[in-house]
Design an enzyme around this catalytic site. Structure first.
Site, PDB file in Angstrom:
ATOM      1  N   GLU A 226      -3.730 -64.532  -8.080  1.00  0.00           N
ATOM      2  CA  GLU A 226      -3.110 -65.809  -7.686  1.00  0.00           C
ATOM      3  C   GLU A 226      -4.161 -66.921  -6.902  1.00  0.00           C
ATOM      4  OE1 GLU A 226       0.511 -67.177  -4.415  1.00  0.00           O
ATOM      5  OE2 GLU A 226      -0.575 -65.045  -4.176  1.00  0.00           O
TER       6      GLU A 226
ATOM      7  N   LYS B  15       5.276 -70.701  -8.742  1.00  0.00           N
ATOM      8  CA  LYS B  15       5.893 -69.476  -7.903  1.00  0.00           C
ATOM      9  C   LYS B  15       7.123 -69.985  -7.232  1.00  0.00           C
ATOM     10  CE  LYS B  15       4.234 -66.864  -4.106  1.00  0.00           C
ATOM     11  NZ  LYS B  15       2.763 -66.583  -3.122  1.00  0.00           N
TER      12      LYS B  15
ATOM     13  N   CYS C 136       3.268 -63.168  -6.983  1.00  0.00           N
ATOM     14  CA  CYS C 136       3.013 -62.508  -5.354  1.00  0.00           C
ATOM     15  C   CYS C 136       4.250 -62.327  -4.991  1.00  0.00           C
ATOM     16  CB  CYS C 136       2.044 -63.508  -4.790  1.00  0.00           C
ATOM     17  SG  CYS C 136       1.631 -62.421  -3.230  1.00  0.00           S
TER      18      CYS C 136
END
Length: 681
Positions: A54, A123, A178
């Site tokens: 990430e 994300k 994540c």
């Protein structure tokens, strides 16, 4: 004939890598160089998909520097350079970067292949608790107002609900970032229901005590629940340690199994790769109707996914499989796992048989004891079941029934074992009755000829069964079966006789390769005394034989494996055909990888050295062909099996359970595929 039989890409495998580049805080050029170095290594290894951490191009822990135009400009320039470099690289590269769009900053994953950006995924879930403060800088991917983004001179799809479909190597994958895996319903759950087979996660999770185990639990359970592969790559060395630390954990899972994991706390860039069996994922999904039902329940959400197709041809050269293939699918090579499996299998057998005695109201068992593996273990299980029920072992009526081919060794071991276990032991010599029956039907043996044909053999096998069932009537007992899973798979059992028929068979779903380890487990468990343990080891060292034909002039006895093939290979074939439905060429490919090199891979514990041998492709192909012919032609025997407990997740052949098939099935399709797709050597 396929010229690339030895390539993993010809058999539904895909090589996946998780990368942990060393970074420098907010130093995009340095981070770019490390990314491209790993990408080049992946290209050399002919890796299909490479996952980076990430925000790997900018660094993750840079706080308000994320809002600096100079850095964001440099990151976008780095993306352009990755795209340019990818023109000559084989893998799909999935890199993390902060991107501006319509007055918003997104934490994104950029999917790049052969000079093109296939899509950008922002994300969805931004952590804003404890040490995390992502909402200060980023906007959630749920807040997307434009479906495209311009980056590195490309206008590309932008959104959270993409499935990337590779045409050529045949793979569908999904990307999340994540925190997306830490929420109750990760985006990848719906992606899997929509068809994603590989789920990738770009992470920058910092390390605290116990967190590595939590990541393993999350990723492993997600891969199992979603029936998918899960590739996870977290930030590592070089991130800011102002208030946090980083371990660079990366791992690849497949349907709950850990395939590969990086060493943590490395000082340099690292890469970990695994060859994912996409074919296994597809087969498991075919079998699990709950998976399809769940997709139906979530159909509105699943229907939102957009498919981004791209051409991705497999390498022209062969790419060797880099994956441990267990030589014995029913017998794990890990000693601790093998002990656990034996403990469970043994107790399942004992509990199943004890329950059958209890529910039937019968207190006596009748069993034939040959001095071979199967009857030995069945007798042990029967004795233990009597112990569990609080009954005397004398209630076990054990008979040895010597015939024309019974050897002195097995005969002696049968008597030694029965006496050591304290059962009621007796003997019935079947030779006089066999001679009479052979004479009655006009067989040449009764006239003095040495005709050892199938009739000669089955007269003996049938008489043993007749005696046992009538003895069960006489003693009001149950006939305990002894035949095992391997014999049933090969049809190496006479219809209606002892290795096929009984009142209850605790061995019916135990493979020949596993039953040997079960006997070793019992010998070492303390359930038997030292004298009995010695007898068990002597039986284990006896060649597997039906002992229906007398030994030849040189004393050589009838060998089962010379006729039906090595049980090591045939159990391998049985597992992959019935448990996973693989085509013969893939079974042969896996068998070759497992068996062609005796030094490659681990062996189960306690295997005699003489059994550790290699098999050439020619042998693998020949015995697989025999297996297919025997397996299909003997289904009628499996359609009439007695009751017995399922032991292994590898499956059983019960017509009421794991294997329901027509007795008239033809092997022609499988034999044709084997002939067409597997070279002779």
């Amino acid at each position: 004939m396929k010229s690339d039989f030895f390539s993993l890409y010809s058999h539904d495998f895909v090589r996946v890598a998780c990368c942990v580049p060393r970074t420098r805080v907010a130093d995009a050029p340095y981070n770019l160089a490390e990314t491209l170095k790993l990408a080049a290594a992946g290209d050399k290894a002919r890796t299909a998909v490479m996952v980076f951490p990430e925000l790997g191009l900018s660094s993750y822990a840079i706080e308000d520097l994320l809002l600096q135009d100079a850095l964001l400009d440099e990151v976008e320039d780095s993306v352009a350079k990755v795209v340019e470099a990818s023109k000559t690289l084989f893998p799909v590269l999935i890199v993390g970067a902060p991107l501006r769009l319509a007055g918003r900053l997104y934490n994104t994953a950029i999917v790049i292949h052969r000079g093109k950006i296939l899509g950008v995924v922002p994300k969805t879930y931004l952590p804003n608790y404890r040490e995390f403060y992502e909402k200060r800088h980023f906007v959630s991917g749920a807040n997307v107002i434009r479906q495209e983004v311009e980056i590195a001179g490309h206008t590309v799809p932008f959104g959270t609900e993409f499935l990337f479909e590779a045409k050529g190597i045949d793979l569908t994958f999904h990307v999340e970032i994540c925190e997306d895996i830490w929420v109750p319903v990760p985006p990848s759950s719906h992606a899997a229901l929509a068809g994603a087979e590989l789920l990738v996660n770009l992470s920058a999770s910092n390390i605290t005590i116990g967190k590595a185990e939590a990541r393993q639990l999350l990723c492993g359970s997600q891969s199992m629940r979603a029936i998918a592969a899960y590739a996870y790559s977290a930030a590592g060395p070089g991130e800011s340690t102002t208030d946090l630390a980083w371990d660079g954990q990366a791992a690849i899972y497949e349907v709950g199994d850990l395939l590969a994991e990086s060493s943590r706390f490395e000082k340099d860039s690292t890469i970990v790769q695994a060859d994912v069996d996409v074919g296994r994922i597809r087969q498991e999904r075919l079998r699990n109707n709950g998976f399809a039902d769940c997709a139906l329940q979530e159909r509105e959400r699943v229907a939102c996914f957009k498919r981004i197709a791209f051409s991705f041809d497999a390498p022209t050269e062969s790419v060797a499989l880099d994956r441990l293939v267990e030589r014995f699918p029913y017998v794990p090579s890990d000693p601790a796992k093998l002990r656990d499996n034996c403990y469970e299998a043994y107790n399942i057998q004992v509990q199943g048989l004890a329950q059958r005695f209890k529910s039937s109201g019968v207190q006596n068992a009748v069993i034939g004891v040959s001095g071979g593996l199967d009857s030995t273990h069945a007798l042990i299980v029967t004795c233990r079941a009597m112990d569990m029920l609080g009954l005397d072992r004398k209630n076990v009526k054990a008979f040895t029934l010597p015939g024309f081919g019974t050897s002195d060794k097995t005969y002696a071991n049968a008597w030694r074992l029965m006496k050591a276990l304290g059962v009621t032991a007796d003997e019935i010599d079947i030779k006089p009755a066999a001679k009479q029956m052979l004479a009655d039907i006009g067989h040449s043996f009764a006239k003095g000829e040495k005709l050892y044909d199938v009739t000669f053999e089955n007269v003996q096998a049938g008489l043993r069964t007749d005696y046992l069932f009538r003895l069960a009537n006489q003693h009001r007992g149950l006939v305990v079966g002894t035949g095992d899973l391997s014999e049933l798979g090969l049809g190496w059992c006479t219809y209606g006789v002892g290795d096929h028929m009984s009142h209850y068979n605790p061995n019916g779903s135990v493979s020949k390769t596993l039953i040997q380890h079960l006997i070793r487990f019992v010998a070492a468990s303390g359930d038997v005394d030292q004298e009995t343990a010695v007898i068990l080891h002597d039986i284990l060292n006896t060649e597997i034989s039906p002992e229906l034909i007398p030994a030849d002039a040189g004393g050589v006895i009838q060998s089962t494996e010379q006729f039906v093939g090595p049980y090591a290979l045939q159990d391998f074939n049985l597992y992959y055909l019935t448990r996973l439905g693989y085509r013969p060429s893939k079974i042969a490919f896996l068998a070759w990888n497992a068996w062609h090199d005796v030094e490659r891979g681990a062996w189960p514990a306690n295997l005699p050295e003489g059994t550790k041998r290699a098999f050439a492709l020619e042998e693998i192909r020949r015995w697989l062909e025999l297996f297919l012919r025997r397996f299909f032609s003997n289904q009628f025997k499996r359609s009439a099996l007695p009751n017995g407990p399922k032991i292994s997740s590898g499956g059983s052949l019960s017509p009421r359970g794991d294997w329901r098939a027509p007795s008239d099935g033809s092997p022609d399709v499988w034999l044709a595929e084997l002939k067409e797709s597997v070279p002779e050597r």
